[in-house]
Design an enzyme around this catalytic site. Structure first.
Site, short mmCIF file in Angstrom:
data_model
loop_
_atom_site.label_atom_id
_atom_site.label_comp_id
_atom_site.label_asym_id
_atom_site.label_seq_id
_atom_site.Cartn_x
_atom_site.Cartn_y
_atom_site.Cartn_z
N ASP A 92 0.89 -1.09 0.17
CA ASP A 92 0.02 -0.11 -0.11
C ASP A 92 0.91 1.31 -0.10
O ASP A 92 1.81 1.44 -0.79
CB ASP A 92 -1.05 0.05 1.28
CG ASP A 92 -2.00 1.02 1.29
OD1 ASP A 92 -2.61 1.29 0.36
OD2 ASP A 92 -1.54 1.85 2.02
N TYR A 204 -0.53 11.65 3.59
CA TYR A 204 -1.25 11.94 2.16
C TYR A 204 -1.25 13.41 1.88
O TYR A 204 -1.64 13.76 0.98
CB TYR A 204 -2.79 11.13 2.28
CG TYR A 204 -2.75 9.89 2.39
CD1 TYR A 204 -2.66 9.01 1.33
CD2 TYR A 204 -2.27 8.89 3.78
CE1 TYR A 204 -2.66 7.83 1.32
CE2 TYR A 204 -2.27 7.44 3.75
CZ TYR A 204 -2.54 6.97 2.66
OH TYR A 204 -2.47 5.40 2.33
N HIS A 259 -7.20 -6.14 -0.33
CA HIS A 259 -6.26 -5.21 -0.30
C HIS A 259 -5.19 -5.53 0.65
O HIS A 259 -4.06 -5.36 0.57
CB HIS A 259 -6.95 -3.70 0.16
CG HIS A 259 -5.77 -2.82 0.27
ND1 HIS A 259 -5.32 -2.19 -0.83
CD2 HIS A 259 -5.12 -2.23 1.34
CE1 HIS A 259 -4.31 -1.26 -0.46
NE2 HIS A 259 -4.40 -1.04 0.86
#
Length: 285
Positions: A92, A204, A259
C-alpha cells in the site's frame, strides 16, 4: 539525519541479508507478523513503523511528511542498521515508498517486492484517465482537510478503522485469514493513542506536491503481488506497471484476496516471495 527515532521489530540473526518491510495505511509493523516469522531463517527481517506511526517519532508539521523525507528515512535506516543494501518489501503506501526508494537509490535494493500498489507513475496517469479509480482514491482528497479525517476515524469507538479490515466491502474476505479479536485490538491500541492518526494522515497531505515523478525506471528484479478484490486499487494498474521495470518482472494476481494481502493470504504470499527470492534473475527484459 532527521533526528527522529524509529521503532522497528526484527527477527533473524544480525549479519544475515536484510529484508526491510514497509507497511501501509492504517497499519504498523504488526501487519508483517506472518513475514517476520517466515523469513527469519535466511534474513535479518526488519518491520518498520514509518515516520509518524506507532512508536516512531511523529513530527507535527505536515511538511515533515513529504515523499523525499520518507525516501531519505529508508536510506538512513538502512545505514543505521549497518547495511548498504536490502530486499525491500512494501504494501500500500509503504509500496509507494518502496517504488520511490528503488528508483532513487537503486544500488540499495537487490530485489523489490510490492504488494497492492502500482508503480507511482502508473497510479498518477491511470487515476487521471479513469474516474472509477479517482473515486476509489477519494480518501486521498478527503485527507487534505485539517483535523476532520482524524476525528472521523475515532467516531463510534473507531468504527471506520475496524470496518476497513472486517467489512464485506473493504475487509478480508471469506477465504482469507480474518483478523482475530487480538489483531483488531492491537490496531485499536496503536491508533487510539493521543494524536496517533495525524502523522499517518499527514503522509497523504503532501502527495500532490511530489507527483508526477522526474525519474521512472526500476532496474532491479521486481515482484508485484496483487489481491484482485482490492477495494481501493484497480487491478488493471498491476499489468501496466510492467512498462517501468527494466529487469525481470513477475506479477501474481490472487483472485480471492483483498487489499490486505500479506495478512489475508500469508501462506501463499510467503511462498510466492520465497520463489522470487530464490530465482536467478539476471536476465534483462
Amino acid at each position: 539525519d532527521s533526528g527522529l527515532r524509529f521503532h522497528y521489530v526484527a527477527a533473524g540473526e544480525r549479519g544475515k541479508p536484510l529484508m526491510l518491510l514497509l507497511h501501509g495505511f492504517p497499519e504498523f509493523w504488526y501487519s508483517w507478523r506472518h513475514q517476520l516469522r517466515e523469513f527469519k531463517s535466511e534474513y535479518r527481517v526488519v518491520a518498520l513503523d514509518l515516520r509518524g506511526y506507532g512508536e516512531t517519532d511523529a513530527p507535527s508539521h505536515k511538511e515533515n511528511y513529504k515523499l523525499d523525507c520518507l525516501i531519505t528515512d529508508i536510506k538512513d535506516i538502512l545505514e543505521s542498521l549497518g547495511y548498504n543494501k536490502c530486499v525491500l518489501v512494501g504494501h500500500d503506501w509503504g509500496g509507494m515508498i518502496a517504488w520511490l526508494v528503488a528508483i532513487c537509490y537503486p544500488e540499495m535494493v537487490t530485489k523489490l517486492i510490492v504488494v497492492n500498489f502500482p508503480h507511482p507513475s502508473v497510479f498518477t496517469e491511470y487515476i487521471l484517465r479513469h474516474p472509477s479509480q479517482l473515486i476509489k482514491s477519494g480518501y486521498y482528497f478527503f485527507f487534505q482537510m485539517p483535523w476532520f479525517p482524524e476525528f472521523m476515524f475515532t467516531v463510534n469507538d473507531f468504527k471506520v478503522l475496524k470496518s476497513l479490515f472486517t467489512s464485506q466491502a473493504t475487509g478480508i474476505g471469506r477465504k482469507g485469514c480474518r483478523l482475530t479479536a487480538e489483531d483488531i485490538e492491537a490496531y485499536l491500541y496503536v491508533f487510539s493513542q493521543p494524536g496517533a492518526l495525524t502523522g499517518p494522515i499527514n503522509h497523504y497531505r503532501n502527495i500532490f506536491s511530489c507527483l508526477p515523478l522526474q525519474h521512472h525506471e526500476v532496474i532491479m528484479p521486481t515482484l508485484l503481488l496483487w489481491g484482485e478484490r482490492d477495494a481501493f486499487m484497480e487491478v488493471e494498474m498491476a499489468e501496466i506497471t510492467r512498462i517501468y521495470v527494466k529487469n525481470h518482472f513477475r506479477l501474481t494476481i490472487l483472485s480471492e484476496a483483498s487489499h490486505w494481502l500479506q495478512q489475508d493470504q500469508p501462506d501463499i504470499v510467503n511462498k510466492l516471495i520465497w520463489t522470487f527470492l530464490k530465482e536467478e534473475t539476471t536476465r534483462k527484459r
